[in-house]
Write a protein that holds these residues in place. Sequence first.
Motif, PDB file in Angstrom:
ATOM      1  N   TYR A 110       0.886  -1.306   0.148  1.00 40.14           N
ATOM      2  CA  TYR A 110       0.013  -0.092  -0.112  1.00 40.14           C
ATOM      3  C   TYR A 110       0.901   1.187  -0.150  1.00 40.14           C
ATOM      4  O   TYR A 110       0.533   2.210  -0.790  1.00 40.14           O
ATOM      5  CB  TYR A 110      -0.988   0.056   1.148  1.00 40.14           C
ATOM      6  N   SER A 111       1.883   1.273   0.899  1.00 41.78           N
ATOM      7  CA  SER A 111       2.515   2.511   1.115  1.00 41.78           C
ATOM      8  C   SER A 111       3.682   2.849  -0.148  1.00 41.78           C
ATOM      9  O   SER A 111       4.094   4.010  -0.475  1.00 41.78           O
ATOM     10  CB  SER A 111       3.514   2.434   2.468  1.00 41.78           C
ATOM     11  N   SER A 112       4.278   1.618  -0.856  1.00 45.44           N
ATOM     12  CA  SER A 112       4.986   1.682  -2.067  1.00 45.44           C
ATOM     13  C   SER A 112       4.145   2.340  -3.079  1.00 45.44           C
ATOM     14  O   SER A 112       4.392   3.506  -3.639  1.00 45.44           O
ATOM     15  CB  SER A 112       5.346   0.518  -2.579  1.00 45.44           C
ATOM     16  N   ASP A 113       2.742   2.088  -3.236  1.00 44.67           N
ATOM     17  CA  ASP A 113       1.908   2.800  -4.331  1.00 44.67           C
ATOM     18  C   ASP A 113       1.717   4.065  -3.763  1.00 44.67           C
ATOM     19  O   ASP A 113       1.614   5.411  -4.675  1.00 44.67           O
ATOM     20  CB  ASP A 113       0.521   2.051  -4.406  1.00 44.67           C
ATOM     21  N   PHE A 114       1.506   4.390  -2.545  1.00 45.69           N
ATOM     22  CA  PHE A 114       1.309   5.793  -1.952  1.00 45.69           C
ATOM     23  C   PHE A 114       2.439   6.681  -2.421  1.00 45.69           C
ATOM     24  O   PHE A 114       2.280   7.854  -2.768  1.00 45.69           O
ATOM     25  CB  PHE A 114       0.949   5.804  -0.412  1.00 45.69           C
ATOM     26  N   LEU A 115       3.654   6.055  -1.915  1.00 43.99           N
ATOM     27  CA  LEU A 115       4.732   6.956  -2.176  1.00 43.99           C
ATOM     28  C   LEU A 115       5.023   7.147  -3.778  1.00 43.99           C
ATOM     29  O   LEU A 115       5.313   8.499  -4.081  1.00 43.99           O
ATOM     30  CB  LEU A 115       6.003   6.210  -1.696  1.00 43.99           C
ATOM     31  N   ALA A 116       4.579   6.620  -4.713  1.00 40.23           N
ATOM     32  CA  ALA A 116       4.822   6.860  -6.250  1.00 40.23           C
ATOM     33  C   ALA A 116       3.808   7.870  -6.587  1.00 40.23           C
ATOM     34  O   ALA A 116       4.439   8.503  -7.540  1.00 40.23           O
ATOM     35  CB  ALA A 116       4.550   5.325  -6.819  1.00 40.23           C
ATOM     36  N   LYS A 117       2.953   8.134  -5.798  1.00 44.05           N
ATOM     37  CA  LYS A 117       1.919   9.334  -6.194  1.00 44.05           C
ATOM     38  C   LYS A 117       1.922  10.363  -5.274  1.00 44.05           C
ATOM     39  O   LYS A 117       1.136  11.505  -5.437  1.00 44.05           O
ATOM     40  CB  LYS A 117       0.607   8.770  -6.071  1.00 44.05           C
ATOM     41  N   ALA A 118       2.690  10.361  -4.076  1.00 47.79           N
ATOM     42  CA  ALA A 118       2.647  11.200  -3.112  1.00 47.79           C
ATOM     43  C   ALA A 118       3.315  12.814  -3.438  1.00 47.79           C
ATOM     44  O   ALA A 118       4.172  12.894  -4.234  1.00 47.79           O
ATOM     45  CB  ALA A 118       3.656  10.970  -1.797  1.00 47.79           C
ATOM     46  N   ASP A 119       2.795  13.743  -3.077  1.00 44.04           N
ATOM     47  CA  ASP A 119       3.341  15.092  -3.380  1.00 44.04           C
ATOM     48  C   ASP A 119       4.187  15.516  -2.245  1.00 44.04           C
ATOM     49  O   ASP A 119       5.194  16.323  -2.388  1.00 44.04           O
ATOM     50  CB  ASP A 119       1.913  16.116  -3.142  1.00 44.04           C
ATOM     51  N   TRP A 120       4.128  15.146  -0.970  1.00 46.02           N
ATOM     52  CA  TRP A 120       4.875  15.272   0.236  1.00 46.02           C
ATOM     53  C   TRP A 120       5.534  14.200   0.652  1.00 46.02           C
ATOM     54  O   TRP A 120       4.575  12.951   1.067  1.00 46.02           O
ATOM     55  CB  TRP A 120       4.165  16.060   1.194  1.00 46.02           C
ATOM     56  N   LEU A 121       6.656  14.086   1.284  1.00 46.57           N
ATOM     57  CA  LEU A 121       7.352  12.956   2.225  1.00 46.57           C
ATOM     58  C   LEU A 121       7.758  13.906   3.405  1.00 46.57           C
ATOM     59  O   LEU A 121       8.893  14.789   3.178  1.00 46.57           O
ATOM     60  CB  LEU A 121       8.480  12.618   1.489  1.00 46.57           C
ATOM     61  N   LEU A 122       7.418  13.717   4.562  1.00 43.42           N
ATOM     62  CA  LEU A 122       7.697  14.419   5.842  1.00 43.42           C
ATOM     63  C   LEU A 122       8.439  13.402   6.682  1.00 43.42           C
ATOM     64  O   LEU A 122       7.792  12.384   7.140  1.00 43.42           O
ATOM     65  CB  LEU A 122       6.256  15.131   6.207  1.00 43.42           C
ATOM     66  N   LEU A 123       9.566  13.815   7.082  1.00 49.80           N
ATOM     67  CA  LEU A 123      10.436  12.916   7.945  1.00 49.80           C
ATOM     68  C   LEU A 123      10.709  13.474   9.005  1.00 49.80           C
ATOM     69  O   LEU A 123      11.288  14.771   9.025  1.00 49.80           O
ATOM     70  CB  LEU A 123      11.810  12.470   6.913  1.00 49.80           C
ATOM     71  N   THR A 124      10.598  12.818  10.194  1.00 48.96           N
ATOM     72  CA  THR A 124      11.191  13.329  11.512  1.00 48.96           C
ATOM     73  C   THR A 124      12.091  12.557  12.196  1.00 48.96           C
ATOM     74  O   THR A 124      11.795  11.589  12.405  1.00 48.96           O
ATOM     75  CB  THR A 124       9.896  13.344  12.306  1.00 48.96           C
ATOM     76  N   PHE A 125      13.033  13.139  12.341  1.00 46.14           N
ATOM     77  CA  PHE A 125      14.375  12.305  12.837  1.00 46.14           C
ATOM     78  C   PHE A 125      14.336  12.682  14.596  1.00 46.14           C
ATOM     79  O   PHE A 125      14.217  13.717  14.895  1.00 46.14           O
ATOM     80  CB  PHE A 125      15.739  12.924  12.417  1.00 46.14           C
ATOM     81  N   GLY A 126      14.327  11.273  15.376  1.00 46.07           N
ATOM     82  CA  GLY A 126      14.392  11.762  16.719  1.00 46.07           C
ATOM     83  C   GLY A 126      15.700  11.563  17.486  1.00 46.07           C
ATOM     84  O   GLY A 126      16.056  12.414  18.305  1.00 46.07           O
ATOM     85  N   THR A 127      16.477  10.676  16.902  1.00 45.69           N
ATOM     86  CA  THR A 127      17.996  10.517  17.545  1.00 45.69           C
ATOM     87  C   THR A 127      19.106  10.025  16.335  1.00 45.69           C
ATOM     88  O   THR A 127      18.422   9.335  15.587  1.00 45.69           O
ATOM     89  CB  THR A 127      17.891   9.427  18.550  1.00 45.69           C
TER      90      THR A 127
END
Length: 328
Positions: A110-127
């Motif tokens: 599901y997420s592979s398909d979503f990534l291929a069409k996504a407008d934004w990728l939001l990444l939060t680094f914790g440590t």
Amino acid sequence: MELITRTELPAGQCEIKHSDRLLLMGSCFTDNIGNRLSDSKFRCDVNPFGVLYNPMSIFQALNELVDRKVYSDDDVMESRGVWFSLMHHSSFSSPSKELCLENINTRISYSSDFLAKADWLLLTFGTARVYRLNETDCIVGNCHKLNEKLFSRSLLEVEDIVSSYTALISKIRNLNPDIKLMFTVSPIRHAKDGMHGNQISKSVLLLAVDKICSSNSGCFYFPSYEIMMDELRDYRFYADDMLHPSSLAVDYIWEKFSETYFSKPTMEVIKSWNEINRALGHKPFNPESEAYGKFLSQILLKIGALKEKFTYLDVEKEIELCRTLLKK
């Protein structure tokens, strides 16, 4: 009189709209913001591997999404009667190996398909501190409470993060050329190494993100860490553990995020939907009364008007709820 140090917000750099698709990955702060985006009817996929704290586990997870990896028996292990993946949160675990693999592979697909069409990728680094499985020397996303002697712990280098993400961004854009990336550093403090150790870790992340964003177009930074440290210094903005932001602090950071990336029309959609949501949460004195039926009909009309204006809004669940309540 100004009583706090305001964090400079990158307002006007870019805009996030309800028509956008947003994939969010990273620390538990990702869940906080992702839930607010989802509750405000943005189209989101949040943490398809579960919570991941360090940049290199997020890096590996994204590579697996791009490559559409299919997990097999060799990718999971068993302990105390439970099967799990060292890349995934325990919510994917199961006493059944087959069910564990099905949970993981269904979500990756599901997420592979979503990534291929996504407008934004939001990444939060914790440590910037990572655990490596001694047997393979591979960084893991989750230790699943295994014996700590099975792992070695170390601090990532800034340049390793930067070089890995530079290659990853290029790889993602081969799949999805128009995707934009937003980075943030989690305001949650990791006290295991002491406050100085936490600052060292956050410094590595901040330096790495700054270099990634300055050397790659379409990459942006939102200062959630700085807002927490500079504007919300008081301990009343922390949860009982004195490490996580309180719900009030998360609300405040969400407000600043909204100010930065949402246009006035987008804010009006959020306001309209919040009013509908509050109405849906209303507990009637008499659910079978004519007045309550009219109340529900009005909610349906409001949802329908919003859907007609913004056809991409996913409101089917709420429409079905209203219809079910009307039938009772």
